[in-house]
Design a protein around this motif. Structure first.
Motif, mmCIF file in Angstrom:
data_model
loop_
_atom_site.group_PDB
_atom_site.id
_atom_site.type_symbol
_atom_site.label_atom_id
_atom_site.label_comp_id
_atom_site.label_asym_id
_atom_site.label_seq_id
_atom_site.Cartn_x
_atom_site.Cartn_y
_atom_site.Cartn_z
ATOM 1 N N ASP A 298 0.848 -1.193 0.000
ATOM 2 C CA ASP A 298 0.000 0.000 0.000
ATOM 3 C C ASP A 298 0.885 1.245 0.000
ATOM 4 N N LEU A 299 1.324 1.644 -1.190
ATOM 5 C CA LEU A 299 2.196 2.816 -1.299
ATOM 6 C C LEU A 299 1.507 4.111 -0.863
ATOM 7 N N PRO A 300 0.234 4.336 -1.203
ATOM 8 C CA PRO A 300 -0.415 5.565 -0.721
ATOM 9 C C PRO A 300 -0.372 5.692 0.794
ATOM 10 N N LYS A 301 -0.624 4.591 1.492
ATOM 11 C CA LYS A 301 -0.581 4.616 2.958
ATOM 12 C C LYS A 301 0.844 4.887 3.452
ATOM 13 N N ALA A 302 1.841 4.260 2.802
ATOM 14 C CA ALA A 302 3.234 4.455 3.218
ATOM 15 C C ALA A 302 3.649 5.909 3.060
ATOM 16 N N PHE A 303 3.279 6.526 1.933
ATOM 17 C CA PHE A 303 3.630 7.929 1.715
ATOM 18 C C PHE A 303 2.938 8.837 2.733
ATOM 19 N N LYS A 304 1.693 8.544 3.072
ATOM 20 C CA LYS A 304 0.989 9.356 4.060
ATOM 21 C C LYS A 304 1.631 9.235 5.437
ATOM 22 N N LYS A 305 2.058 8.021 5.791
ATOM 23 C CA LYS A 305 2.723 7.822 7.078
ATOM 24 C C LYS A 305 4.052 8.584 7.134
ATOM 25 N N ILE A 306 4.778 8.569 6.020
ATOM 26 C CA ILE A 306 6.041 9.310 5.964
ATOM 27 C C ILE A 306 5.776 10.801 6.097
ATOM 28 N N LEU A 307 4.747 11.285 5.397
ATOM 29 C CA LEU A 307 4.400 12.705 5.483
ATOM 30 C C LEU A 307 4.041 13.096 6.913
ATOM 31 N N GLU A 308 3.286 12.261 7.606
ATOM 32 C CA GLU A 308 2.908 12.556 8.987
ATOM 33 C C GLU A 308 4.126 12.616 9.904
ATOM 34 N N LEU B 231 0.809 9.593 -6.687
ATOM 35 C CA LEU B 231 0.764 9.084 -5.316
ATOM 36 C C LEU B 231 1.327 10.095 -4.325
ATOM 37 N N LEU B 232 2.444 10.728 -4.680
ATOM 38 C CA LEU B 232 3.040 11.720 -3.784
ATOM 39 C C LEU B 232 2.142 12.947 -3.631
ATOM 40 N N THR B 233 1.554 13.377 -4.735
ATOM 41 C CA THR B 233 0.657 14.533 -4.686
ATOM 42 C C THR B 233 -0.567 14.231 -3.834
ATOM 43 N N ASN B 234 -1.169 13.064 -4.023
ATOM 44 C CA ASN B 234 -2.346 12.678 -3.248
ATOM 45 C C ASN B 234 -2.030 12.516 -1.765
ATOM 46 N N ALA B 235 -0.782 12.117 -1.461
ATOM 47 C CA ALA B 235 -0.387 11.977 -0.059
ATOM 48 C C ALA B 235 -0.219 13.332 0.617
ATOM 49 N N GLY B 236 0.038 14.396 -0.179
ATOM 50 C CA GLY B 236 0.167 15.734 0.388
ATOM 51 C C GLY B 236 1.528 16.371 0.209
ATOM 52 N N PHE B 237 2.441 15.722 -0.530
ATOM 53 C CA PHE B 237 3.762 16.295 -0.748
ATOM 54 C C PHE B 237 3.688 17.414 -1.787
ATOM 55 N N THR B 238 4.595 18.377 -1.656
ATOM 56 C CA THR B 238 4.652 19.501 -2.587
ATOM 57 C C THR B 238 6.042 19.592 -3.200
ATOM 58 N N MET B 239 6.187 20.478 -4.176
ATOM 59 C CA MET B 239 7.471 20.756 -4.844
ATOM 60 C C MET B 239 8.176 19.452 -5.241
ATOM 61 N N LEU B 240 7.459 18.628 -5.980
ATOM 62 C CA LEU B 240 7.965 17.311 -6.349
ATOM 63 C C LEU B 240 9.035 17.401 -7.431
ATOM 64 N N THR B 241 10.030 16.557 -7.314
ATOM 65 C CA THR B 241 11.028 16.361 -8.362
ATOM 66 C C THR B 241 11.150 14.863 -8.589
ATOM 67 N N ILE B 242 10.802 14.414 -9.795
ATOM 68 C CA ILE B 242 10.854 12.993 -10.113
ATOM 69 C C ILE B 242 11.623 12.813 -11.412
ATOM 70 N N ASP B 243 12.626 11.963 -11.387
ATOM 71 C CA ASP B 243 13.404 11.686 -12.591
ATOM 72 C C ASP B 243 13.802 10.220 -12.597
ATOM 73 N N THR B 244 14.345 9.771 -13.704
ATOM 74 C CA THR B 244 14.727 8.370 -13.824
ATOM 75 C C THR B 244 16.176 8.232 -14.273
ATOM 76 N N ASP B 245 16.805 7.173 -13.818
ATOM 77 C CA ASP B 245 18.112 6.738 -14.304
ATOM 78 C C ASP B 245 17.945 5.356 -14.911
ATOM 79 N N GLU B 246 18.799 5.020 -15.839
ATOM 80 C CA GLU B 246 18.856 3.659 -16.355
ATOM 81 C C GLU B 246 20.271 3.134 -16.191
ATOM 82 N N ILE B 247 20.378 2.042 -15.468
ATOM 83 C CA ILE B 247 21.671 1.388 -15.281
ATOM 84 C C ILE B 247 21.607 0.039 -15.993
ATOM 85 N N VAL B 248 22.533 -0.190 -16.880
ATOM 86 C CA VAL B 248 22.576 -1.435 -17.645
ATOM 87 C C VAL B 248 23.771 -2.256 -17.181
#
Length: 352
Positions: free
Chosen positions: A162-172, A224-241
């Motif tokens: 349950d990632l939504p719940k985990a993010f909310k717990k972290i936010l709290e 998920l982060l937005t719905n949990a209540g986080f702001t000023m999000l930065t999301i990016d990806t790396d690829e390691i081969v």
């Protein structure tokens, strides 16, 4: 970078989309059946056993190469935040892939959290950082509200049901203007292995079984982060081969990393003929020949989703109100002319 006789390449790999027969990405690891009850995707007992076994293995150091690299990159991102965090927590710290790289200039006190006491006993941190250790399952994150300044996590949250719940717990648990910085495997992880196993089972068994756990997509993490209540999000990806001699070394290393499949509906047994067929298909579709040695290796792609989110604070920067812009986007092509015009008007007004 060399580790365990393997080469880590940081480059893009062509992804043949025609081979993706099954969607393995979910916005949340939980879904509802027809009766409306919530079903889990991952077997947490199986995953915890995998981690316990990996922790006590004699050759556990051989499988740290990938998570060490990702942990180093996350710690570097912590250093980029020009602030000293009084209290931080490393959720799913494992063998300290982030913690051992965190500088005392960035963190004063660190809470190390993991399901394995063996892992907690082996984690080392830099001198100058106070340490607390705590047994904690990422499925049940519990801290005192508004106590943490920073939460970090390296490749453990993608196994949470349950990632939504985990993010909310972290936010709290975070104070106002507190920071979450984490990395999880993304949806393109091991696409070569997934395609090869699907084709092998279709050819040998006439059907498909799930052998690789589902991963979250980048677009879902933002929601998920937005719905949990986080702001000023930065999301990016790396690829390691990572280049492996054959598919068997790849699967062996995944087991050593405790990243084996833990989905509830997984097919536990992979028949021998399917394994050899998958190995041949993998080499045929994705194999690379070294021009100097003539040896063939197979690439395995690991997509890493990096996320940064802040707990809201009244003094945080806020977007300007809609409709207050002075320049239309359709005029961006003549931005240089607009800037010159603004400067001219400003200089004229100052001269007066």
């Amino acid at each position: 970078m060399y580790s365990n006789g393997l080469i880590l390449n940081f480059r893009q790999i062509l992804k043949p989309k025609t081979l993706r027969f099954i969607s393995t990405t979910l916005p949340s690891a939980k879904f509802k059946n027809e009766s409306g009850s919530t079903l889990n995707i991952f077997d947490r007992n199986t995953k915890n056993l995998q981690r316990q076994r990996a922790a006590i293995a004699e050759d556990v150091n051989l499988y740290d190469y990938l998570k060490d690299e990702i942990g180093f990159r996350l710690a570097d991102r912590v250093f980029d935040i020009k602030r000293k965090f009084k209290l931080a927590a490393d959720i799913g710290c494992n063998r300290g892939y982030i913690s051992k790289h965190i500088s005392p200039d960035s963190v004063e006190e660190l809470i190390l959290c993991d399901v394995s006491q063996k892992n907690l006993d082996t984690v080392s941190v830099m001198d100058g950082i106070r340490v607390r250790k705590q047994i904690l399952d990422e499925e049940y994150i519990e801290f005192e509200p508004n106590t943490l300044d920073l939460v970090v996590s390296c490749l453990s949250l993608h196994w949470v049901n349950d990632l939504p719940k985990a993010f909310k717990k972290i936010l709290e648990s975070l104070k106002q203007d507190g920071v979450l910085l984490a990395a999880v495997f993304g949806g393109d992880t091991l696409y070569e292995l997934r395609s090869s196993l699907q084709l092998a089972e279709l050819e040998r068994r006439g059907g498909l079984s799930p052998h690789i756990s589902p991963f979250t997509e980048v677009r879902d993490i933002g929601s998920l982060l937005t719905n949990a209540g986080f702001t000023m999000l930065t999301i990016d990806t790396d690829e390691i081969v990572v280049n492996y001699p054959t598919v068997f070394e790849l699967m062996w290393d995944l087991k050593g990393m405790a990243e084996s499949n833990a989905a509830l509906n997984r097919s536990v047994h992979l028949q021998r003929d399917v394994q050899f067929a998958a190995a041949a298909i993998y080499e045929q579709l994705y194999g690379k020949t070294d021009p100097e040695t003539g040896k063939v290796t197979i690439p395995a792609t690991f997509q890493i989703i990096n996320m940064l989110g802040w707990k809201p604070h009244p003094k945080q920067p806020k977007p300007i109100e809609r409709g207050t812009g002075e320049v239309s986007l359709k005029d961006l092509y003549k931005l240089d002319e607009i800037i010159k015009e603004i400067k001219t008007v400003k200089n004229d007004s100052e001269g007066r």
